[in-house]
Enzyme design. Structure first.
Site, PDB file in Angstrom:
ATOM      1  CB  CYS A  93      -0.926   0.016   1.215  1.00 29.11           C
ATOM      2  SG  CYS A  93      -2.331  -1.104   1.107  1.00 29.11           S
ATOM      3  CB  CYS A 145      -4.597   1.709   2.071  1.00 25.90           C
ATOM      4  SG  CYS A 145      -5.410   3.280   1.801  1.00 25.90           S
TER       5      CYS A 145
END
Ligand code: SF4
Length: 236
Positions: free
Chosen positions: A120, A230
Site C-alpha cells: 500500500c 491503506c
C-alpha cells in the site's frame, strides 16, 4: 500550529452543507491548491459530482495501483465521459513495484501485514505524497460511520502525514444519504457496489461482505479491523 489552524478552519466552516463547504474550501485555499484523490467509490463519486458542479478547476485524480478491478476502470471511463473532463491517473514508481514483487512475490500482501502495508505504501501512499507536495488541502469522501477507525472524523482536519488540510464534506452522511444523492443526480457508480462491495479497493484485497457485516469487512479480510487502512488515512 496547523492543528490549531484546522480547528479554527473547522469553526469558520461552521455547519455548512457539503456543497457550501466545498465552495468555502475553494475560496479559502484557491482551486490550484486543492485536489481530490478519488478512489471512484460511491462517496468519492458524490464529491466529484459536487466539485464538477462547483465549477472550480480543481485537479481530480485517481491512484492506479495496477491491481484495480475492471469494474473500477469502467466507472473511471464513465465518469470521464459523464463530466467531459479528465480524471487524472497516477501510477506508482515502476522500479519500486518491480523490486517489491520480485522480492516478495506478486501476492506478497497475503503473507504478512508488514508486506501488505509495504505494498500500500509503494502503490498508494508514495504516489499520493508526490501529488500532494505543495498542495494545501485535499477533499475526501470519508464518512464517520464507515469504520471503527473513522468515528472521530471532523469536516476539516490537519493531515500531518501529508502536511495538508483534509476536507471531508460528507463526514456526517450515512450510506443511505450517499445513495440518495447518487440516484437523484445520475452520478456514475461502480457496479460492484450492487454486488456486496460497499468499499472497493484493489481486486486482490477486496471481497464482497455478507448482509449485516461491517462496510469495510471485505477489505484486507485476513487482517484485524484495527489494521484495515491503506496508509492514506492513518488512524481513520
Ligand atoms: Fe497492494 Fe492490496 Fe494495498 Fe492494493 S490494497 S496496494 S494490492 S496491499
Amino acid at each position: 500550529m496547523s492543528t490549531i489552524e484546522a480547528a479554527q478552519y473547522l469553526e469558520s466552516a461552521g455547519s455548512k452543507t457539503p456543497q457550501e463547504l466545498i465552495a468555502w474550501a475553494v475560496g479559502e485555499f484557491g482551486p490550484e491548491n486543492i485536489v481530490q484523490a478519488t478512489s471512484l467509490g460511491a462517496e468519492d463519486q458524490v464529491i466529484t459530482d459536487m466539485l464538477v458542479k462547483n465549477g472550480a478547476p480543481v485537479d481530480i485524480f485517481t491512484l492506479d495501483t495496477g491491481r484495480l478491478p475492471q469494474e473500477t476502470y469502467a466507472v473511471l471511463e464513465e465518469t470521464r465521459e459523464r463530466y467531459g473532463r479528465n480524471i487524472g491517473i497516477v501510477f506508482p514508481d515502476a522500479g519500486a513495484v518491480e523490486s517489491m514483487v520480485n522480492k516478495g512475490g506478486p501476492n506478497l500482501f497475503y503473507k504478512s501485514t508488514e508486506n501488505r502495508k509495504l505494498c500500500c505504501q509503494i502503490r498508494k501512499v508514495e504516489p499520493l505524497k508526490k501529488k500532494l507536495a505543495g498542495i494545501r488541502a485535499w477533499i475526501c469522501g470519508l464518512r464517520r460511520d464507515q469504520s471503527p477507525t473513522r468515528t472521530g472524523l471532523q469536516a476539516v482536519e490537519w493531515d500531518a502525514q501529508f502536511s495538508v488540510f483534509k476536507i471531508s464534506p460528507i463526514a456526517d452522511w450515512n450510506e443511505s444519504r450517499v445513495w440518495e444523492y447518487i440516484h437523484q443526480n445520475g452520478v456514475p457508480f461502480n457496479i460492484l457496489h450492487g454486488q456486496g462491495y460497499p468499499s472497493i479497493g484493489c481486486a486482490c484485497c477486496t471481497r464482497a461482505v455478507q448482509p449485516g457485516e461491517d462496510a469495510r469487512a471485505g477489505r484486507w479480510w485476513w487482517e484485524a479491523p484495527e489494521h484495515k487502512e491503506c496508509g492514506l488515512h492513518p488512524g481513520k
